[in-house]
Scaffold this active site. Structure first.
Site, short mmCIF file in Angstrom:
data_model
loop_
_atom_site.label_atom_id
_atom_site.label_comp_id
_atom_site.label_asym_id
_atom_site.label_seq_id
_atom_site.Cartn_x
_atom_site.Cartn_y
_atom_site.Cartn_z
N TYR A 166 -19.03 107.80 23.60
CA TYR A 166 -17.73 107.87 24.30
C TYR A 166 -17.90 108.11 25.80
CZ TYR A 166 -15.31 107.35 19.95
OH TYR A 166 -14.84 106.82 18.77
N GLN A 180 -3.28 100.88 20.10
CA GLN A 180 -4.42 101.39 19.34
C GLN A 180 -5.59 101.63 20.30
OE1 GLN A 180 -4.77 98.90 15.45
NE2 GLN A 180 -3.48 97.75 16.84
N VAL A 209 -7.83 103.16 23.34
CA VAL A 209 -8.04 104.51 23.86
C VAL A 209 -8.18 104.49 25.39
CG1 VAL A 209 -8.98 105.38 21.69
CG2 VAL A 209 -10.55 104.41 23.40
N ASP A 210 -8.06 103.30 25.97
CA ASP A 210 -8.12 103.22 27.44
C ASP A 210 -6.77 103.59 28.05
OD1 ASP A 210 -6.41 100.82 27.90
OD2 ASP A 210 -7.99 99.74 26.84
N HIS A 247 -4.58 106.06 18.54
CA HIS A 247 -5.97 106.43 18.24
C HIS A 247 -6.59 107.35 19.30
CE1 HIS A 247 -6.15 102.66 15.48
NE2 HIS A 247 -5.49 103.66 14.95
N SER A 306 -6.17 92.70 15.40
CA SER A 306 -6.47 91.98 14.17
C SER A 306 -5.61 92.48 13.01
CB SER A 306 -7.96 92.14 13.82
OG SER A 306 -8.28 93.51 13.74
#
Ligand code: APR
Length: 232
Positions: free
Chosen positions: A55, A88, A90-91, A106, A174
């Protein structure tokens, strides 16, 4: 008059053209790692240092990334719609583009929290987290990320937003990861769904769907123009 509520569900494809790799386009590997090794509760217990380093490097990569034309176009929608982005990702590229309301399903790379607690949550910007970084109660810090095997605390709020929207845009996901993908089933029956993705997600849509086979930076500005004209 109240603005129409438009919900946008985004996934990794939204940020692909900002230089942040998607997960499943690279053969199940995320930047060369098995997702379950670096993004699961088991992975954390097995090798916390590896998870932190993973991370840390995603965070460093994010520092140099910039929002693309897709992120920017979504901000324009706020002129006429009550826009809620459910991501979704995380940026922080939606925020940096200027979107006002972003729900991170997320988690967020630029935040940290103690290992065994949902809060407090600290802003860490683009700084690394290292093994041994503790809070004032002596608890190891971890990224504020929802790993596989963990609850998705923002789901309830996200579900409420989708269930009360009048249009749903789906960009670059997706739709294989649950519970996020299940949000699509909550859309009101008459609300149109627009899907922007070069590949069609394998998902059994219930309502009226229009597929726009384009990348986020090309398809989003086009659709946004159309949606703004439609209400003016
Ligand atoms: N523009 C739009 N869509 C794109 C682009 C692009 N430039 N490039 C790729 N895509 C599409 C792919 O066709 C695919 O449908 O983006 C989607 C990316 O899918 P995934 O990699 O599975 O990403 P996502 O759906 O966000 O994954 C969900 O899985 O690993 C977990 O927690 C992680 O949030 C993530 C979740």
């Amino acid at each position: 008059m109240d603005k129409e509520k438009l919900v946008v569900l985004t996934g990794a494809g939204m940020s692909a053209e900002s230089g942040i790799n998607t997960f499943r386009d690279s053969g199940g590997l995320w930047e060369g790692h098995d997702v379950m090794e670096v993004a699961s509760v088991e992975g954390w217990h097995r090798d916390p240092e590896k998870v932190l380093e993973f991370y840390n490097s995603r965070r460093r990569q994010l520092k140099d990334a910039k929002p693309n034309a897709g992120h920017e176009a979504l901000v324009e929608l706020e002129k006429q719609y009550n826009v809620v982005i459910i991501t979704q990702n995380v940026d922080d590229l939606h925020e940096r583009a200027g979107s006002g309301r972003v729900i991170h399903l997320h988690g967020e790379l630029t935040k940290a929290r103690p290992v065994d607690s949902e809060e407090p949550i600290w802003d860490i910007g683009f700084k690394d987290i290292r093994l041994g970084d503790m809070d004032e109660k002596g608890r190891q810090l971890r990224p504020h990320i929802v790993w596989f095997g963990e609850m998705v605390p923002m789901m309830e709020l996200a579900a409420l937003e989708v269930a009360t929207c009048s249009k749903l845009l789906i960009i670059g996901t997706s739709l294989v990861v649950y519970p996020a993908a299940g949000l699509v089933d909550l859309v009101p029956e008459h609300a149109p769904i627009y899907v922007i993705d070069p590949a069609e997600p394998e998902y059994r849509f219930q309502s009226n769907v229009r597929f726009i086979h384009a990348s986020a930076s090309v398809g989003t500005p086009k659709l946004v123009k159309e949606l703004l004209v439609a209400t003016s």
